[in-house]
Scaffold this active site. Structure first.
Site, PDB file in Angstrom:
ATOM      1  CD  GLU A 179      -6.784  -2.455   0.636  1.00  0.00           C
ATOM      2  OE1 GLU A 179      -7.538  -2.393   1.615  1.00  0.00           O
ATOM      3  OE2 GLU A 179      -6.425  -1.453  -0.010  1.00  0.00           O
ATOM      4  CE  LYS A 224      -4.602  -0.921   3.353  1.00  0.00           C
ATOM      5  NZ  LYS A 224      -4.884   0.509   3.107  1.00  0.00           N
TER       6      LYS A 224
END
Length: 344
Positions: A179, A224
């Site tokens: 992420e 992500k």
């Protein structure tokens, strides 16, 4: 090992399903509970998360996995069942947040730039989390835009940490969610969608170089990322169609087709905005990855408000959660629209 990781990663991005981010730190969930006048205690946090995990159709039909906080992966429901088993019964894969937060980056503009910490002792923690049932993990890196930031030092340090984390996860039989978040709620009015594209592309390219150098199997990760979007302080906001087009352009420029899926963070967008943008991205079509959601607040805000900390409101909270989960499921298939949103 790679085959098993690949199966888990593919399950997390099953078409029409997404990931519930329920990994708020104690400080973050306290702020959310403060907003509804509920004290944040072990019991209230457990009751709230149990309400979500037992949301029947909302979990079974629309949620592939749940990212948990350290406290939650160890907690039991009121009836003594572990929350991990409650989630598994709903067909969701348990995951775990393993970073220890973004800290000021030494040698940079430390009032703004951060590097995410948590690598020390991570191998041992991952082994324990695997025993507790976790099959995927999350590590969030934070990049802030100003006139002269991010610095190369910040992008490089965070990309390197993400890659080291991802390699340790795969060694432990755990799928890493990678992420790298370019914040949309930063302080800079010059955070246009074009500037966001430039920084997001640079960041993602750097992350994938570091993953390659760390010999991370891309077939066994989930990315992500943020959407390419104007910052909240920018006077010129982009249209949802622009967000979708530039986000897809950025992903195609940076993300290998061997990655099974993209699970977007909502990053400060409103509930409906996050849903609409996801649907428009999927409507573009011909994408080499499954594209879905990994939302926290954008999945939970309505449920939290409807629940309000009261036992008698559990069903109302679950209905609100199920509605948002269903809307995002439709968006992950490119089938969301305003009529369906209002019909509920």
């Amino acid at each position: 090992m790679t085959e098993e990781l690949s199966k888990i990663a593919e399950a997390l991005v099953t078409p029409g399903k997404g990931i519930l981010a329920a990994d708020e730190s104690s400080g973050t969930i306290k702020k959310r509970f403060d907003s509804i006048g509920v004290a944040s205690t072990d019991d209230t946090r457990r009751d709230y998360r149990e309400m979500l995990f037992r949301a029947g159709e909302g979990m079974k039909n629309y949620v592939s996995g749940v990212i948990l906080y350290d406290e939650t992966i160890r907690q039991k429901a009121k009836d003594g069942t572990t929350l991990v088993d409650v989630m598994k019964a709903a067909g969701s894969i348990p995951g775990i947040k393993v970073d220890t937060g973004a800290k000021p980056l030494a040698g940079s503009n430390a009032t703004i730039e951060t590097v995410t910490e948590g690598l020390d002792g991570l191998r041992e923690r991952l082994a324990e989390y695997h025993k507790l049932g976790a099959r995927f993990a999350k590590w969030r890196a934070v990049i802030t835009i100003t006139d002269d930031l991010p610095s190369w030092n910040c992008v490089k340090a965070n990309a390197h940490a993400l890659a080291r984390y991802a390699a340790l996860c795969q060694e432990a039989g755990i799928v890493p969610i990678v992420e790298p978040e370019v914040l949309m709620d930063g302080p800079h009015a010059g955070h246009t969608i074009e500037r966001c594209y430039e920084v997001t592309e640079w960041t993602q390219r750097t992350v994938f170089r570091e993953l390659y150098d760390a010999r991370v199997a891309l077939e066994g990760i989930v990315l992500k990322p943020n959407m390419v979007i104007a910052g909240q302080k920018c006077p010129k906001q982009a249209s949802p169609q622009q967000v979708a087009e530039l986000t897809v352009k950025c992903l195609k420029a940076t993300t290998p087709a061997s990655v099974p899926g993209i699970a977007f963070l909502s990053g400060g967008q409103s509930d409906e905005q996050a849903t609409e943008n996801l649907s428009l991205i999927n409507q573009i079509g011909n994408l080499p990855w499954n594209v879905t959601f990994s939302y926290g607040r954008a999945l939970q805000a309505a449920a939290l408000k409807a629940w309000g900390g009261k036992t008698e409101n559990v069903a109302a909270g679950q209905r609100a959660f199920t509605h948002r989960a269903r809307m995002n499921s439709l968006a992950a298939l490119g089938k969301w629209n305003q009529q369906l949103e209002k019909a509920a």
